[in-house]
Design a protein around this motif. Sequence first.
Motif, PDB file in Angstrom:
ATOM      1  N   UNK A 104     -40.817 -59.743  40.408  1.00 58.92           N
ATOM      2  CA  UNK A 104     -41.036 -59.589  38.975  1.00 58.92           C
ATOM      3  C   UNK A 104     -42.384 -60.189  38.578  1.00 58.92           C
ATOM      4  N   UNK A 105     -42.966 -59.621  37.557  1.00 61.05           N
ATOM      5  CA  UNK A 105     -44.256 -60.082  37.066  1.00 61.05           C
ATOM      6  C   UNK A 105     -44.072 -61.455  36.424  1.00 61.05           C
ATOM      7  N   UNK A 106     -45.054 -62.324  36.640  1.00 64.50           N
ATOM      8  CA  UNK A 106     -44.931 -63.680  36.113  1.00 64.50           C
ATOM      9  C   UNK A 106     -45.920 -63.913  34.980  1.00 64.50           C
ATOM     10  N   UNK A 107     -47.212 -63.976  35.299  1.00 67.01           N
ATOM     11  CA  UNK A 107     -48.215 -64.204  34.265  1.00 67.01           C
ATOM     12  C   UNK A 107     -49.579 -63.735  34.758  1.00 67.01           C
ATOM     13  N   UNK A 108     -50.525 -63.735  33.832  1.00 71.59           N
ATOM     14  CA  UNK A 108     -51.895 -63.373  34.165  1.00 71.59           C
ATOM     15  C   UNK A 108     -52.792 -64.493  33.670  1.00 71.59           C
ATOM     16  N   UNK A 111     -58.587 -63.954  36.214  1.00 69.79           N
ATOM     17  CA  UNK A 111     -58.594 -62.619  36.824  1.00 69.79           C
ATOM     18  C   UNK A 111     -57.535 -62.511  37.911  1.00 69.79           C
ATOM     19  N   UNK A 112     -56.459 -63.261  37.760  1.00 65.94           N
ATOM     20  CA  UNK A 112     -55.407 -63.290  38.775  1.00 65.94           C
ATOM     21  C   UNK A 112     -54.085 -62.870  38.140  1.00 65.94           C
ATOM     22  N   UNK A 129     -55.822 -61.409  43.044  1.00 61.76           N
ATOM     23  CA  UNK A 129     -57.049 -61.288  42.256  1.00 61.76           C
ATOM     24  C   UNK A 129     -57.249 -59.807  41.937  1.00 61.76           C
ATOM     25  N   UNK A 130     -57.684 -59.525  40.728  1.00 59.33           N
ATOM     26  CA  UNK A 130     -57.822 -58.132  40.294  1.00 59.33           C
ATOM     27  C   UNK A 130     -58.752 -57.326  41.195  1.00 59.33           C
TER      28      UNK A 130
END
Length: 161
Positions: A104-108, A111-112, A129-130
């Motif tokens: 599951x997605x956590x945070x941004x 640029x990570x 990293x993007x």
Amino acid sequence: MSKLEGNERWKSKMLLPEHHEQYQERGRRPASGVPSEEELRMIRDSVLLPHLLTMVQRGMEEAQNSTGVLQRLFVRVAQALHSRIRRDLYALRRELARRNIKVESDEQADMILYYRYTCRGYEERFGIVRDVMRAEIGVKLGRYIGDILKPLLDRAEQSRF
């Protein structure tokens, strides 16, 4: 109840003692929660493929709205890419669910992009990293395009001779 049940003589005849111990221990060992290298690759792909699917969807919409000579070719290739990626993503999610792995997605931050995964009780967090994500998506897209175009290019090579 079969004729052999209750007959103690058959228990020792079927397995060697060392194999009997291994057989008994087989069901008792809990699966390690730490993901293997293959599972980590699957977790990474489960993050990358939805982004790749979105990029292909946008490209397909752009191709449909264009008026170029090869517009129909681009749309067909984009549809084939979309369908193959969607099928692979579905199979990947099924396999992750079968192995009891949740991502599951956590945070941004900066640029990570951070994601959290749970693998058979083991929880961990990782970041991508993007720029690395873009590079990975580019490599995957190249492989998908190569897989789709390979039969066409092979056929063109055969007809040349």
